[in-house]
Structures are given as C-alpha cells and as structure tokens.
Scaffold this motif. Structure first.
Motif, PDB file in Angstrom:
ATOM      1  N   ALA A   1      -4.720  88.045  -5.661  1.00 18.35           N
ATOM      2  CA  ALA A   1      -3.830  88.495  -4.584  1.00 18.35           C
ATOM      3  C   ALA A   1      -2.389  88.546  -5.050  1.00 18.35           C
ATOM      4  O   ALA A   1      -1.645  89.487  -4.725  1.00 18.35           O
ATOM      5  CB  ALA A   1      -3.964  87.564  -3.379  1.00 18.35           C
ATOM      6  N   MET A   2      -1.981  87.559  -5.836  1.00 16.35           N
ATOM      7  CA  MET A   2      -0.606  87.545  -6.335  1.00 16.35           C
ATOM      8  C   MET A   2      -0.351  88.683  -7.324  1.00 16.35           C
ATOM      9  O   MET A   2       0.741  89.241  -7.371  1.00 16.35           O
ATOM     10  CB  MET A   2      -0.307  86.199  -7.011  1.00 16.35           C
ATOM     11  CG  MET A   2      -0.207  85.029  -6.047  1.00 16.35           C
ATOM     12  SD  MET A   2       1.136  85.196  -4.836  1.00 16.35           S
ATOM     13  CE  MET A   2       0.196  85.740  -3.393  1.00 16.35           C
TER      14      MET A   2
ATOM     15  N   VAL B   1       2.151  82.191  -9.954  1.00 13.50           N
ATOM     16  CA  VAL B   1       1.252  81.231  -9.297  1.00 13.50           C
ATOM     17  C   VAL B   1       1.670  79.798  -9.623  1.00 13.50           C
ATOM     18  O   VAL B   1       1.630  78.919  -8.754  1.00 13.50           O
ATOM     19  CB  VAL B   1      -0.206  81.490  -9.717  1.00 13.50           C
ATOM     20  CG1 VAL B   1      -1.115  80.375  -9.207  1.00 13.50           C
ATOM     21  CG2 VAL B   1      -0.691  82.827  -9.178  1.00 13.50           C
ATOM     22  N   ALA B   2       2.096  79.563 -10.866  1.00 12.69           N
ATOM     23  CA  ALA B   2       2.526  78.218 -11.256  1.00 12.69           C
ATOM     24  C   ALA B   2       3.760  77.781 -10.479  1.00 12.69           C
ATOM     25  O   ALA B   2       3.852  76.627 -10.024  1.00 12.69           O
ATOM     26  CB  ALA B   2       2.807  78.173 -12.762  1.00 12.69           C
TER      27      ALA B   2
ATOM     28  N   LEU C   1       8.531  86.363  -3.959  1.00 18.15           N
ATOM     29  CA  LEU C   1       7.152  86.029  -3.588  1.00 18.15           C
ATOM     30  C   LEU C   1       6.963  84.526  -3.427  1.00 18.15           C
ATOM     31  O   LEU C   1       6.157  84.083  -2.605  1.00 18.15           O
ATOM     32  CB  LEU C   1       6.183  86.575  -4.640  1.00 18.15           C
ATOM     33  CG  LEU C   1       6.030  88.100  -4.650  1.00 18.15           C
ATOM     34  CD1 LEU C   1       5.177  88.551  -5.829  1.00 18.15           C
ATOM     35  CD2 LEU C   1       5.418  88.591  -3.341  1.00 18.15           C
ATOM     36  N   THR C   2       7.701  83.735  -4.199  1.00 14.79           N
ATOM     37  CA  THR C   2       7.626  82.273  -4.041  1.00 14.79           C
ATOM     38  C   THR C   2       8.150  81.850  -2.675  1.00 14.79           C
ATOM     39  O   THR C   2       7.554  80.999  -2.006  1.00 14.79           O
ATOM     40  CB  THR C   2       8.441  81.579  -5.148  1.00 14.79           C
ATOM     41  OG1 THR C   2       7.910  81.933  -6.423  1.00 14.79           O
ATOM     42  CG2 THR C   2       8.378  80.059  -4.985  1.00 14.79           C
ATOM     43  N   ILE C   3       9.254  82.472  -2.253  1.00 12.63           N
ATOM     44  CA  ILE C   3       9.865  82.119  -0.972  1.00 12.63           C
ATOM     45  C   ILE C   3       8.922  82.389   0.197  1.00 12.63           C
ATOM     46  O   ILE C   3       8.896  81.614   1.170  1.00 12.63           O
ATOM     47  CB  ILE C   3      11.185  82.901  -0.781  1.00 12.63           C
ATOM     48  CG1 ILE C   3      12.242  82.392  -1.761  1.00 12.63           C
ATOM     49  CG2 ILE C   3      11.705  82.779   0.649  1.00 12.63           C
ATOM     50  CD1 ILE C   3      13.530  83.192  -1.757  1.00 12.63           C
TER      51      ILE C   3
ATOM     52  N   LEU D   1      11.863  91.204 -12.755  1.00 13.21           N
ATOM     53  CA  LEU D   1      10.665  90.383 -12.640  1.00 13.21           C
ATOM     54  C   LEU D   1      10.992  89.012 -12.069  1.00 13.21           C
ATOM     55  O   LEU D   1      10.270  88.508 -11.197  1.00 13.21           O
ATOM     56  CB  LEU D   1      10.006  90.235 -14.017  1.00 13.21           C
ATOM     57  CG  LEU D   1       8.796  89.307 -14.073  1.00 13.21           C
ATOM     58  CD1 LEU D   1       7.669  89.835 -13.199  1.00 13.21           C
ATOM     59  CD2 LEU D   1       8.327  89.123 -15.517  1.00 13.21           C
ATOM     60  N   ILE D   2      12.056  88.395 -12.535  1.00 10.37           N
ATOM     61  CA  ILE D   2      12.434  87.061 -12.060  1.00 10.37           C
ATOM     62  C   ILE D   2      12.729  87.092 -10.564  1.00 10.37           C
ATOM     63  O   ILE D   2      12.293  86.204  -9.817  1.00 10.37           O
ATOM     64  CB  ILE D   2      13.660  86.532 -12.834  1.00 10.37           C
ATOM     65  CG1 ILE D   2      13.325  86.387 -14.318  1.00 10.37           C
ATOM     66  CG2 ILE D   2      14.111  85.197 -12.263  1.00 10.37           C
ATOM     67  CD1 ILE D   2      12.179  85.455 -14.615  1.00 10.37           C
ATOM     68  N   ASN D   3      13.455  88.106 -10.114  1.00 13.66           N
ATOM     69  CA  ASN D   3      13.772  88.208  -8.690  1.00 13.66           C
ATOM     70  C   ASN D   3      12.523  88.458  -7.859  1.00 13.66           C
ATOM     71  O   ASN D   3      12.419  87.975  -6.722  1.00 13.66           O
ATOM     72  CB  ASN D   3      14.795  89.311  -8.459  1.00 13.66           C
ATOM     73  CG  ASN D   3      16.164  88.961  -8.997  1.00 13.66           C
ATOM     74  OD1 ASN D   3      16.461  87.793  -9.234  1.00 13.66           O
ATOM     75  ND2 ASN D   3      17.003  89.950  -9.212  1.00 13.66           N
ATOM     76  N   ALA D   4      11.575  89.213  -8.407  1.00 11.41           N
ATOM     77  CA  ALA D   4      10.313  89.444  -7.700  1.00 11.41           C
ATOM     78  C   ALA D   4       9.535  88.141  -7.564  1.00 11.41           C
ATOM     79  O   ALA D   4       8.942  87.855  -6.510  1.00 11.41           O
ATOM     80  CB  ALA D   4       9.480  90.486  -8.442  1.00 11.41           C
ATOM     81  N   ILE D   5       9.534  87.313  -8.614  1.00 11.50           N
ATOM     82  CA  ILE D   5       8.861  86.009  -8.564  1.00 11.50           C
ATOM     83  C   ILE D   5       9.531  85.102  -7.540  1.00 11.50           C
ATOM     84  O   ILE D   5       8.856  84.412  -6.769  1.00 11.50           O
ATOM     85  CB  ILE D   5       8.859  85.367  -9.963  1.00 11.50           C
ATOM     86  CG1 ILE D   5       7.925  86.133 -10.895  1.00 11.50           C
ATOM     87  CG2 ILE D   5       8.440  83.896  -9.886  1.00 11.50           C
ATOM     88  CD1 ILE D   5       7.935  85.639 -12.328  1.00 11.50           C
TER      89      ILE D   5
END
Length: 239
Positions: free
Chosen positions: A186-187, A66-67, A125-127, A118-122
């Motif tokens: 949701a995230m 979220v950040a 989802l950010t994109i 985890l980093i790739n998932a973040i």
C-alpha cells in the motif's frame, strides 16, 4: 518477491551495464526490440534498464518510508499507552485530527507545500499514516501493562525506561513488524502516486511512479513507457 529483490540487486548485471540515465535522441521512442526489449523513452534511454534500476530505487524508498512510519507511530503509541494522562490525551487527539482528513488528499497538500522531492513525499506520508501504528501500539500497551510480570517489575522499583524496553516493547514488536510488512504494498502505491503527480521523486530518477508520469504524455504513440513500469508496480504489490 524474491525475484523482484534479486532483479533490484543485480540490475547492473541484468542490464549489461546500460546506464538508465544515458540516452540518445537518435533512438528516442523506439518500440520494444532485440536491442531494447522494453523500448526507449523520449530521450532515447533504455526502458528495460530504467525499470530494473527503478526496482532498487522504488523498493529502497518504500522500505525507508515504512521504517519511518513504523518508528514514529510505534514510539508515540507506546508513550501514550504507558504514561497515559496528558501525554495520552495530546497524542490521541492529534491522531483523531489526522484521521478526520482523507489521507491521500492531505499527503498531496503537505507534499505540495513542502515541495516535490522523495524526502518530502516520505514526510508527507508519515504525517498522515503514523496514526494507525500509534493506535495499535497504544491498545497493546494498555493490555500488557496490566499483566502480572509488568506490575511485578513496577513494584520492584523498575524504571519506566527499563520496563518499556525489557517487558513491553518486546511483546508488541512482532505484531507491529507484521503490520509494517503488510503495509509495504500500500505504501508503494501511495509513494508512486505522489511521484506520478510530481510531488515525489524528480527527473531523471528511474522511479516507477515518475516513469508513469513521464510516459503518459506518449500513451498513444509509445504505450510501453507506461505499461512496463505499471506492470512492475502491479507485480510488486500483488506478490
């Protein structure tokens, strides 16, 4: 919510120091009992310990997500709204392009290309999620920059960076933070979904979505492996 945070912080105390990664094959797939109140998994790891440690891991992961989305989306929205012109056109057209795709499907595709972590998932989802914050920030900046105190700052020779940091950002920040806070549930669902599909956290991490993925293979013989992580996600999102 406070109880969940406390459980995450004091997981080592509540579990009696039981290592969530340490198992014993002689205790594999044991049903809930006094020794293991949430049962054990196929490797004999204590499910109660994994769920509590998973709270810390899942909450920290979703807060980081979220950040990152908040920072990226808000920054791009502020730039688009304040400078306008080509900057606004480029950012908003990219935003339109991202919105035209189903969000979760695109996130799965991106995470699949980048590889499961985890980093790739973040990143994935950010994109696909930053557009919401960019559009909201842009609309607020367009309204605020027309107000008298902003125009007065421009007339007095205020630099764009000074005007943004002193007059515009402080006025949009409260609503943006509220929006980010309301998106945590949701995230968490989306991040757990990617982990469940194998695109997020990887074994042996005690992450709730990954625990659901691991437990589905023993759904009929050991339903507690999916029940307790699923209940943890449900309570966190609802509360």
């Amino acid at each position: 919510a406070i109880l969940i945070i406390l459980a995450a912080v004091f997981a080592p105390v509540l579990t009696g120091g039981v290592d969530p990664l340490k198992g014993s094959l002689t205790e594999a797939l044991e049903a809930p009992s006094k020794a293991h109140i949430f049962g054990t998994d196929k490797l004999g790891r204590d499910n109660f310990s994994r769920v509590l440690y998973g709270a810390s891991y899942s909450l920290s992961s979703v807060l980081l997500l979220v950040a990152v989305i908040f920072a990226v989306g808000t920054s791009l929205g502020v730039l688009a709204g304040y400078f306008g012109g080509k900057v606004d056109t480029v950012i908003m057209r990219i935003s339109d392009m991202m919105i035209s795709f189903p969000g979760m499907i695109l996130a799965i595709a991106i995470a699949g290309i980048l590889g499961g972590s985890l980093i790739n998932a973040i990143i994935a989802l950010t994109i696909v999620t930053w557009t919401k914050y960019a559009r909201l920030a842009r609309s607020m900046v367009l309204k605020i920059k027309k107000r008298d105190f902003v125009e007065a700052a421009v007339v007095n020779g205020g630099k764009p960076t000074h005007i943004l940091w002193k007059h515009i950002v402080p006025n949009i920040l409260p609503l943006m933070i509220i929006t980010a806070a309301s998106d945590i549930g949701a995230m968490m669902m989306e991040l757990a979904g990617l982990s469940f599909l194998g695109f997020g956290s990887q074994p042996p991490t005690p992450e709730w979505g990954l625990m659901l993925n691991e437990g589905r293979q023993q759904l009929q013989t050991a339903p507690w492996l999916m029940f307790f992580p699923g209940l943890a996600i449900f309570l966190t999102v609802v509360v």
